[in-house]
Scaffold this motif. Structure first.
Motif, PDB file in Angstrom:
ATOM      1  N   VAL A   9       9.954 -13.979  -2.833  1.00  0.00           N
ATOM      2  CA  VAL A   9       9.697 -15.065  -3.479  1.00  0.00           C
ATOM      3  C   VAL A   9       8.323 -14.842  -4.345  1.00  0.00           C
ATOM      4  N   ALA A  10       7.462 -13.828  -3.706  1.00  0.00           N
ATOM      5  CA  ALA A  10       6.141 -13.508  -4.445  1.00  0.00           C
ATOM      6  C   ALA A  10       5.866 -12.070  -3.931  1.00  0.00           C
ATOM      7  N   GLU A  11       4.862 -11.482  -4.497  1.00  0.00           N
ATOM      8  CA  GLU A  11       4.215 -10.223  -4.049  1.00  0.00           C
ATOM      9  C   GLU A  11       2.994  -9.881  -4.743  1.00  0.00           C
ATOM     10  N   SER A  12       2.331  -9.270  -4.261  1.00  0.00           N
ATOM     11  CA  SER A  12       0.967  -8.505  -4.559  1.00  0.00           C
ATOM     12  C   SER A  12       0.993  -7.061  -4.307  1.00  0.00           C
ATOM     13  N   ASP A  13      -0.438  -6.649  -4.611  1.00  0.00           N
ATOM     14  CA  ASP A  13      -0.754  -5.138  -4.198  1.00  0.00           C
ATOM     15  C   ASP A  13      -0.495  -5.042  -2.546  1.00  0.00           C
ATOM     16  N   GLY A  14      -0.887  -5.908  -2.031  1.00  0.00           N
ATOM     17  CA  GLY A  14      -1.192  -5.971  -0.479  1.00  0.00           C
ATOM     18  C   GLY A  14       0.027  -6.645   0.485  1.00  0.00           C
ATOM     19  N   TRP A  15       1.088  -7.191  -0.262  1.00  0.00           N
ATOM     20  CA  TRP A  15       1.905  -8.018   0.699  1.00  0.00           C
ATOM     21  C   TRP A  15       3.236  -8.525  -0.079  1.00  0.00           C
ATOM     22  N   VAL A  16       4.202  -8.767   0.594  1.00  0.00           N
ATOM     23  CA  VAL A  16       5.451  -9.296   0.009  1.00  0.00           C
ATOM     24  C   VAL A  16       5.724 -10.468   0.666  1.00  0.00           C
ATOM     25  N   GLU A  17       5.916 -11.392   0.137  1.00  0.00           N
ATOM     26  CA  GLU A  17       6.560 -12.888   0.690  1.00  0.00           C
ATOM     27  C   GLU A  17       8.162 -13.060   0.504  1.00  0.00           C
ATOM     28  N   TYR A  18       8.574 -13.411   1.653  1.00  0.00           N
ATOM     29  CA  TYR A  18       9.913 -13.775   1.642  1.00  0.00           C
ATOM     30  C   TYR A  18      10.277 -15.213   1.937  1.00  0.00           C
ATOM     31  N   ALA A  19      11.210 -16.041   1.347  1.00  0.00           N
ATOM     32  CA  ALA A  19      12.049 -17.150   1.903  1.00  0.00           C
ATOM     33  C   ALA A  19      12.972 -16.545   3.040  1.00  0.00           C
ATOM     34  N   PHE A  20      13.293 -17.357   4.050  1.00  0.00           N
ATOM     35  CA  PHE A  20      14.291 -17.010   5.070  1.00  0.00           C
ATOM     36  C   PHE A  20      14.957 -18.122   5.641  1.00  0.00           C
ATOM     37  N   GLY A  21      15.998 -18.024   6.078  1.00  0.00           N
ATOM     38  CA  GLY A  21      16.777 -19.152   6.722  1.00  0.00           C
ATOM     39  C   GLY A  21      18.404 -18.965   7.059  1.00  0.00           C
ATOM     40  N   LEU A  52       7.840 -15.799   5.243  1.00  0.00           N
ATOM     41  CA  LEU A  52       7.218 -14.724   6.069  1.00  0.00           C
ATOM     42  C   LEU A  52       6.512 -13.870   5.032  1.00  0.00           C
ATOM     43  N   VAL A  53       5.603 -13.341   5.448  1.00  0.00           N
ATOM     44  CA  VAL A  53       4.813 -12.280   4.663  1.00  0.00           C
ATOM     45  C   VAL A  53       4.746 -10.853   5.190  1.00  0.00           C
ATOM     46  N   MET A  54       5.224 -10.115   4.501  1.00  0.00           N
ATOM     47  CA  MET A  54       5.193  -8.444   5.066  1.00  0.00           C
ATOM     48  C   MET A  54       4.065  -7.809   4.608  1.00  0.00           C
ATOM     49  N   ASP A  55       3.282  -7.175   5.169  1.00  0.00           N
ATOM     50  CA  ASP A  55       2.065  -6.434   4.985  1.00  0.00           C
ATOM     51  C   ASP A  55       2.440  -5.134   4.283  1.00  0.00           C
ATOM     52  N   ARG A  56       2.261  -4.716   2.865  1.00  0.00           N
ATOM     53  CA  ARG A  56       2.610  -3.469   2.801  1.00  0.00           C
ATOM     54  C   ARG A  56       2.219  -2.291   3.371  1.00  0.00           C
ATOM     55  N   GLU A  57       0.952  -2.232   3.729  1.00  0.00           N
ATOM     56  CA  GLU A  57       0.536  -0.878   4.470  1.00  0.00           C
ATOM     57  C   GLU A  57       1.136  -0.912   5.759  1.00  0.00           C
ATOM     58  N   SER A  58       0.731  -1.949   6.599  1.00  0.00           N
ATOM     59  CA  SER A  58       1.220  -1.911   8.117  1.00  0.00           C
ATOM     60  C   SER A  58       2.708  -2.049   8.179  1.00  0.00           C
ATOM     61  N   ARG A  59       3.433  -2.870   7.361  1.00  0.00           N
ATOM     62  CA  ARG A  59       4.709  -3.212   7.253  1.00  0.00           C
ATOM     63  C   ARG A  59       5.019  -4.087   8.393  1.00  0.00           C
ATOM     64  N   ARG A  60       4.016  -4.989   8.847  1.00  0.00           N
ATOM     65  CA  ARG A  60       4.077  -5.944   9.800  1.00  0.00           C
ATOM     66  C   ARG A  60       4.412  -7.231   9.140  1.00  0.00           C
ATOM     67  N   GLY A  61       5.205  -7.965   9.767  1.00  0.00           N
ATOM     68  CA  GLY A  61       5.459  -9.342   9.214  1.00  0.00           C
ATOM     69  C   GLY A  61       4.832 -10.347   9.946  1.00  0.00           C
ATOM     70  N   ARG A  62       4.471 -11.609   9.348  1.00  0.00           N
ATOM     71  CA  ARG A  62       4.068 -12.626  10.211  1.00  0.00           C
ATOM     72  C   ARG A  62       4.866 -13.979   9.389  1.00  0.00           C
ATOM     73  N   PRO A  63       5.288 -15.006  10.374  1.00  0.00           N
ATOM     74  CA  PRO A  63       5.695 -16.133   9.874  1.00  0.00           C
ATOM     75  C   PRO A  63       4.550 -17.126   9.209  1.00  0.00           C
ATOM     76  N   LEU A  64       4.614 -17.647   8.347  1.00  0.00           N
ATOM     77  CA  LEU A  64       3.701 -18.535   7.510  1.00  0.00           C
ATOM     78  C   LEU A  64       3.656 -19.780   8.314  1.00  0.00           C
ATOM     79  N   ASP A  65       4.769 -20.242   9.133  1.00  0.00           N
ATOM     80  CA  ASP A  65       4.578 -21.506   9.911  1.00  0.00           C
ATOM     81  C   ASP A  65       4.222 -21.466  11.273  1.00  0.00           C
ATOM     82  N   GLY A  66       3.869 -19.728  11.871  1.00  0.00           N
ATOM     83  CA  GLY A  66       3.336 -19.714  12.921  1.00  0.00           C
ATOM     84  C   GLY A  66       4.606 -19.295  14.117  1.00  0.00           C
TER      85      GLY A  66
END
Length: 77
Positions: free
Chosen positions: A10-22, A32-46
């Protein structure tokens, strides 16, 4: 019991990529947001639950296969 999760970029920048999921292709209310460098994800709702883990793992697997962040996809088990 089967488990299914869909995701789409749904969105991206130089540092991250955001995804909708369900679990419904037409209704992906979570993000959820994926960090481009570490490739770790984090859910925006926790909520780091099974659906989040399935989506983030599949996103990373597709990234490994194509060397690009996927536009969309799904994981079934």
């Amino acid at each position: 019991m089967a488990s299914l999760v869909y995701f789409r970029k749904v969105a991206e920048s130089d540092g991250w990529v955001e995804y909708a999921f369900g679990s419904d292709l037409d209704d992906m209310p979570r993000r959820l947001v994926m960090d481009r460098e570490s490739r770790r994800g984090r859910p925006l709702d926790g909520g780091a639950d099974y659906a989040f883990l399935k989506a983030s793992r599949k996103i990373n697997a597709m990234r490994d296969e194509t060397s690009q962040w996927p536009d969309r996809g799904m994981s079934a088990s």
